[in-house]
Design a protein around this motif. Structure first.
Motif, PDB file in Angstrom:
ATOM      1  N   LYS A 108     -10.012   6.819   4.369  1.00 23.89           N
ATOM      2  CA  LYS A 108     -10.204   6.709   5.822  1.00 23.89           C
ATOM      3  C   LYS A 108     -11.375   5.781   6.155  1.00 23.89           C
ATOM      4  N   LYS A 109     -12.443   5.896   5.361  1.00 27.05           N
ATOM      5  CA  LYS A 109     -13.616   5.062   5.615  1.00 27.05           C
ATOM      6  C   LYS A 109     -13.295   3.590   5.403  1.00 27.05           C
ATOM      7  N   PHE A 110     -12.571   3.285   4.334  1.00 30.18           N
ATOM      8  CA  PHE A 110     -12.243   1.889   4.043  1.00 30.18           C
ATOM      9  C   PHE A 110     -11.310   1.316   5.115  1.00 30.18           C
ATOM     10  N   LEU A 111     -10.350   2.135   5.556  1.00 32.20           N
ATOM     11  CA  LEU A 111      -9.393   1.674   6.571  1.00 32.20           C
ATOM     12  C   LEU A 111      -9.986   1.719   7.979  1.00 32.20           C
ATOM     13  N   ARG A 112     -11.194   2.324   8.078  1.00 28.96           N
ATOM     14  CA  ARG A 112     -11.840   2.513   9.388  1.00 28.96           C
ATOM     15  C   ARG A 112     -10.871   3.190  10.352  1.00 28.96           C
ATOM     16  N   ASN A 113     -10.327   4.286   9.825  1.00 26.73           N
ATOM     17  CA  ASN A 113      -9.255   4.964  10.546  1.00 26.73           C
ATOM     18  C   ASN A 113      -9.561   6.454  10.579  1.00 26.73           C
ATOM     19  N   ASP A 114      -9.683   7.017  11.775  1.00 27.70           N
ATOM     20  CA  ASP A 114      -9.937   8.445  11.897  1.00 27.70           C
ATOM     21  C   ASP A 114      -8.649   9.268  11.836  1.00 27.70           C
ATOM     22  N   LYS A 115      -7.518   8.597  11.972  1.00 25.52           N
ATOM     23  CA  LYS A 115      -6.231   9.301  11.944  1.00 25.52           C
ATOM     24  C   LYS A 115      -5.885   9.697  10.510  1.00 25.52           C
ATOM     25  N   ASP A 116      -5.023  10.715  10.403  1.00 30.23           N
ATOM     26  CA  ASP A 116      -4.588  11.158   9.085  1.00 30.23           C
ATOM     27  C   ASP A 116      -3.726  10.096   8.423  1.00 30.23           C
ATOM     28  N   VAL A 117      -3.939   9.911   7.117  1.00 22.78           N
ATOM     29  CA  VAL A 117      -3.143   8.965   6.320  1.00 22.78           C
ATOM     30  C   VAL A 117      -2.087   9.757   5.554  1.00 22.78           C
ATOM     31  N   GLU A 118      -0.870   9.226   5.520  1.00 23.84           N
ATOM     32  CA  GLU A 118       0.193   9.925   4.785  1.00 23.84           C
ATOM     33  C   GLU A 118       0.080   9.601   3.287  1.00 23.84           C
ATOM     34  N   TYR A 119       0.178  10.662   2.473  1.00 19.54           N
ATOM     35  CA  TYR A 119       0.096  10.517   1.021  1.00 19.54           C
ATOM     36  C   TYR A 119       1.396  10.976   0.361  1.00 19.54           C
ATOM     37  N   PHE A 120       1.635  10.420  -0.811  1.00 18.44           N
ATOM     38  CA  PHE A 120       2.763  10.855  -1.643  1.00 18.44           C
ATOM     39  C   PHE A 120       2.178  11.406  -2.936  1.00 18.44           C
ATOM     40  N   ALA A 121       2.402  12.690  -3.212  1.00 20.95           N
ATOM     41  CA  ALA A 121       1.843  13.344  -4.405  1.00 20.95           C
ATOM     42  C   ALA A 121       2.965  13.697  -5.370  1.00 20.95           C
ATOM     43  N   GLU A 122       2.723  13.476  -6.666  1.00 15.91           N
ATOM     44  CA  GLU A 122       3.743  13.744  -7.683  1.00 15.91           C
ATOM     45  C   GLU A 122       3.070  14.222  -8.964  1.00 15.91           C
ATOM     46  N   LEU A 123       3.885  14.636  -9.922  1.00 18.37           N
ATOM     47  CA  LEU A 123       3.373  15.127 -11.203  1.00 18.37           C
ATOM     48  C   LEU A 123       2.817  13.980 -12.044  1.00 18.37           C
ATOM     49  N   LYS A 124       1.743  14.257 -12.765  1.00 19.11           N
ATOM     50  CA  LYS A 124       1.221  13.284 -13.726  1.00 19.11           C
ATOM     51  C   LYS A 124       1.793  13.648 -15.102  1.00 19.11           C
ATOM     52  N   LEU A 125       2.844  12.945 -15.466  1.00 19.34           N
ATOM     53  CA  LEU A 125       3.559  13.252 -16.703  1.00 19.34           C
ATOM     54  C   LEU A 125       2.715  12.897 -17.923  1.00 19.34           C
TER      55      LEU A 125
END
Length: 670
Positions: A108-125
C-alpha cells in the motif's frame, strides 16, 4: 517405444491415429489432472493398446503428442544447460502473520494507495521448480530452475509425466512454470518397494522428485509417480493475462494441472489472508503432497508491473513459510541394530529434543552410504525432523559445531550381536548378518512368528520374547510349544493367571493355516500374499520344503531373485529340522479359498479406496477362487482400483495388466 512399422500410414489411418491420440489424452487428463475419470480403467487400457498397435504397424504417424511417448525413450549422455528467456526469480520469505501485515503495508505504501489491494494466495509446494516451453503448440523443452538464469534441460524425463500436456491449443510461445512433486502416499509405497528389494530409499518426497528428474535414463522417470502443478508464467506471445487468478484459469483451460481451487484464496482482506495461512498450516498434514508454506501475490498483473522488483525478488509477492518441524540436537552415540532379516541398521542416539510436539531420541541412519553422504559422526550437532510428520531423520550436520577430535563412523563388518561376518547382497546397500541363530535375528524372528498376522499368540509380546531368549528358555520357534508353567515362573512379575493366558495363547496358535505358517517362518521376500500363493500351490508344508527352482518360479510373483532367496532358506539343514519339529505341533486348516470358483486361475491386486473394506474385498476374491498378489507384475490378471489408486495403476498400465473398478469386478462374478 520400439518401432517395427510395416506399412506407410494412409490419410484414413492418420485420421484414426489422431482420433485415438485425442481420446487417450483426454481421458489421461480426466484421470491424472482432475481425478475425475469418465471411463473405466479397462476401457482406457483398450484404447491405449489400440493406439500402440496402430503405431507399431504404420510409419509416418505424428508421435509428438502421442501418449506412447510417456514410457521413456533412450538414455541421454548428459544434461545440457540452457538459459531461461526470463529469469526464474525466487521469493522473499517470512514466517508469521505479522509478516503478512507488514507485506500488505509495504504494498500500500509503495502504491500510495489507502484502498485494499486484492491478493491471490496459494500453496507453496515443496517440490522441484520446472519451466515447460511450448512453441507452435508443442512441448519442446523442460528446464529446471538452476541458478534462476540458467537451468538444465530435462525434457526427456518431464515428457514421461502423464499430467503434463505434450501438445496444447495455443500455437505461439508459452512458457509455463510450476512444480514437480510426488504424493506422500506414492512416496511411501515407492520407498517400501525399494527397501524390500534392498535398494537405497529416499529421505523425503522432494528428494525423490528431484532425484528422478535428474536421471539420465527416462525409463526410470516413467516408472516413478511424478506429478506436475502449474502456477506461473515465463515468456509468452499471442495471449493476454490480467491477473494471477486469470493465469490459473487459462492454464486450466489449456489442460494444465493446477492446484484445486479450494486450496487457494482471492481476497482484499488482510484478516482473511491470515486466516488462510493458519487454516492451511493446520490442515497441511492431511494434504496429499508436501508444502512448506503459502505464497501471497498481488492479483493484478498491471499492479505487479508497477511494483517491480527488489534485487532478485518481486516486490509484489512473498512466501509465508510455516515454522519448520525441525530442531537442533547432538548425536551422543551411533548404535547398530540387527533386524530379523539380519540387516545391520545404524541408529543415531540423540539428546532428547521436541519436534512438532513429539520428543525425539533416536533416528535411523539407514546404511553406510547414507552415513557417508551426510557425513554423520558421534558428537555432531545436527538438524533433525520428522519425515512425513512421522519418522525421525537427521537432515544435516552443522559442521561449524563439529568437535575437533571427531572421526568418521563405519558400520562394523561383523555382526555386533553374534560376531558373525556381515556381507552385502549384490546391488544392495545393506550389510546383513548371515547367522540365522544370531540372538538379535532370533528375537526379531520370534516377534514376527507370534505376531497377529502370523501365528497370532496375542498374549506373547515383545518384552516376553526378549525375556525368553535372555533366559535361554526359547532358542528357536518350536521351543515356544515346549514351554511349561514352571519355565514361565522364572520370569519376573508373572502371576498364575498371566502364565495360564500365555500358555493358552500358545496352545490356540497350533490350529492355523498353511499360509499363516509359511508367513510366520519369516522367509525374506515372503509376505502374506506370497505365503498364500505358496500354500495354494504346494498344499502341504512337506511339498513346499522339497521344492526346486523350476517349480517355485511357476508360482505368481516368484521370480529368479525371490526364488533364490527362498531356496537358500529351504536348503539350510537347521531350518529343515526346525520346520519338521514345528509341523508336529501344528494342525493345518483347509484353505477357505474356493478352488473351483468363478475366479479360479485369476490373480488380483486391490489398490485405492473401494466402496467396501479391503478385508471384505480380499475375502470376496478368495471365496470365489481368485488369488491375491502383493505387487504389480505381468503375472497379475486384474488390478482392482478405487479412489486415489496411487502408482500401482500407472505400473499396471505400463505392463499391460487389465485395470477394473469394483463394480466391474462384481460383474465378473455374475
Amino acid at each position: 517405444m520400439s518401432k517395427t512399422s510395416k506399412t506407410a500410414a494412409s490419410a484414413q489411418i492418420k485420421r484414426k491415429h489422431s482420433d485415438l491420440k485425442e481420446k487417450v489424452n483426454y481421458h489421461n487428463e480426466r484421470y491424472h489432472t482432475h481425478d475425475k475419470p469418465e471411463i473405466s480403467d479397462y476401457d482406457f487400457d483398450q484404447l491405449f493398446s489400440e493406439l500402440l498397435k496402430l503405431e507399431e504397424e504404420y510409419s509416418g504417424l505424428d508421435l509428438t503428442d502421442s501418449p506412447s511417448q510417456r514410457v521413456g525413450g533412450d538414455a541421454i549422455a548428459a544434461f545440457k544447460k540452457m538459459d531461461h528467456r526470463l529469469p526464474m526469480i525466487s521469493l522473499a520469505n517470512s514466517y508469521n502473520e505479522e509478516d503478512i501485515k507488514e507485506f500488505n503495508a509495504r504494498i500500500k505504501k509503495f502504491l500510495r494507495n489507502d484502498k485494499d489491494v486484492e491478493y491471490f494466495a496459494e500453496l507453496k509446494l515443496d517440490g522441484l521448480s520446472m519451466e515447460l516451453v511450448y512453441e507452435d503448440g508443442q512441448l519442446v523443452r523442460a528446464l529446471t530452475r538452476g541458478d534462476g538464469v540458467t537451468g538444465e534441460d530435462v525434457t526427456h524425463n518431464v515428457k514421461t509425466i502423464k499430467s503434463i500436456p505434450l501438445k496444447i491449443s495455443h500455437k505461439k510461445l508459452l512458457e509455463v512454470r510450476g512444480e514437480v512433486l510426488i504424493d506422500k502416499k506414492d512416496f511411501v509405497e515407492m520407498n517400501q518397494a525399494y527397501e524390500e528389494a534392498g535398494q537405497m530409499v529416499f529421505a523425503n518426497p522432494r528428494n525423490a522428485a528431484a532425484g528422478t528428474i535428474r536421471q539420465l535414463d527416462p525409463k526410470i522417470a516413467a516408472s516413478r509417480p511424478l506429478k506436475f502443478f502449474a502456477y506461473a508464467l515465463g515468456a509468452y506471445e499471442g495471449i493476454i493475462f490480467d491477473s494471477q487468478k486469470d493465469i490459473e484459469e487459462k492454464l486450466a483451460a489449456l489442460k494444465f494441472p493446477i492446484i484445486d481451487r479450494k486450496f487457494t484464496e482471492c481476497t482484499s482482506s488482510e484478516e482473511e489472508l491470515i486466516e488462510y495461512y493458519h487454516r492451511i498450516n493446520q490442515h497441511r498434514a492431511q494434504l496429499p503432497f508436501d508444502i512448506d508454506g503459502i505464497v501471497i501475490k498481488v492479483n493484478s498483473l498491471s499492479l505487479q508491473d508497477d511494483l517491480g522488483m527488489v534485487a532478485r525478488s518481486p516486490r509484489w509477492a512473498t512466501a509465508v513459510k510455516f515454522q519448520p518441524e525441525q530442531a537442533q540436537t547432538v548425536i551422543e552415540n551411533i548404535v547398530v541394530q540387527v533386524g530379523r532379516t539380519g540387516a545391520l541398521t545404524p541408529v543415531a542416539v540423540m539428546k532428547p529434543v521436541k519436534v512438532g510436539g513429539v520428543t525425539i531420541t533416536n533416528a535411523t541412519l539407514h546404511n553406510q552410504d547414507e552415513i557417508d553422504r551426510k557425513d554423520v559422526r558421534i558428537g555432531d550437532t545436527v538438524i533433525v525432523q520428522r519425515a512425513g510428520d512421522v519418522i525421525p531423520e537427521v537432515v544435516q550436520v552443522i559442521l561449524d559445531k563439529r568437535p575437533k577430535n571427531s572421526e568418521a563412523f563405519l558400520i562394523p563388518t561383523n555382526c555386533p550381536t553374534c560376531g558373525t561376518k556381515a556381507s552385502k547382497e549384490p546391488e544392495e546397500a545393506v550389510l546383513r548378518c548371515q547367522n540365522p541363530f544370531c540372538k538379535s535375528i532370533l528375537i526379531g524372528s520370534l516377534i514376527h512368528f507370534v505376531s497377529r498376522r502370523a501365528m497370532n499368540m496375542e498374549k506373547v509380546g515383545d518384552k516376553l520374547i526378549e525375556a525368553f531368549v535372555e533366559l535361554e528358555l526359547v532358542q528357536n520357534f518350536s521351543d515356544l510349544y515346549k514351554l511349561t508353567d514352571k519355565d514361565i515362573q522364572k520370569l519376573e512379575r508373572q502371576g498364575e493367571k498371566s502364565i495360564q493366558n500365555i500358555l493358552n495363547s500358545i496352545e490356540k496358535s497350533r490350529q492355523t493355516t498353511l499360509a499363516r505358517f509359511i508367513y510366520a517362518l519369516g522367509i525374506r521376500f515372503v509376505g502374506e500374499q506370497t505365503a498364500k500363493l505358496l500354500a495354494d500351490h504346494y498344499g502341504t508344508i512337506e511339498n513346499f520344503m522339497k521344492t526346486e527352482a523350476e517349480e517355485l518360479e511357476k508360482v505368481p510373483e516368484i521370480g529368479e531373485k525371490v526364488s533364490a532367496t527362498i531356496l537358500k532358506w529351504l536348503h539350510d539343514k537347521r531350518m529343515q529340522s526346525e520346520v519338521k519339529t514345528l509341523a508336529k505341533y501344528m494342525t493345518f486348516e483347509a484353505p477357505k479359498r474356493n478352488l473351483e470358483g468363478k475366479l479360479t486361475g485369476m490373480s488380483f491386486l486391490v489398490t485405492g479406496t473401494l466402496p467396501v473394506k479391503r478385508d471384505v474385498a480380499h475375502e470376496k476374491i478368495e471365496e470365489n477362487g481368485g488369488k491375491l498378489l502383493s505387487g504389480v507384475s505381468a503375472k497379475l490378471s486384474y488390478l482392482i482400483v478405487g479412489e486415489d489408486p496411487g502408482s500401482k495403476a500407472d505400473k499396471a498400465q505400463s505392463v499391460g495388466v487389465k485395470i477394473i473398478s469394483w463394480e466391474e469386478f462384481l460383474e465378473l462374478l455374475k
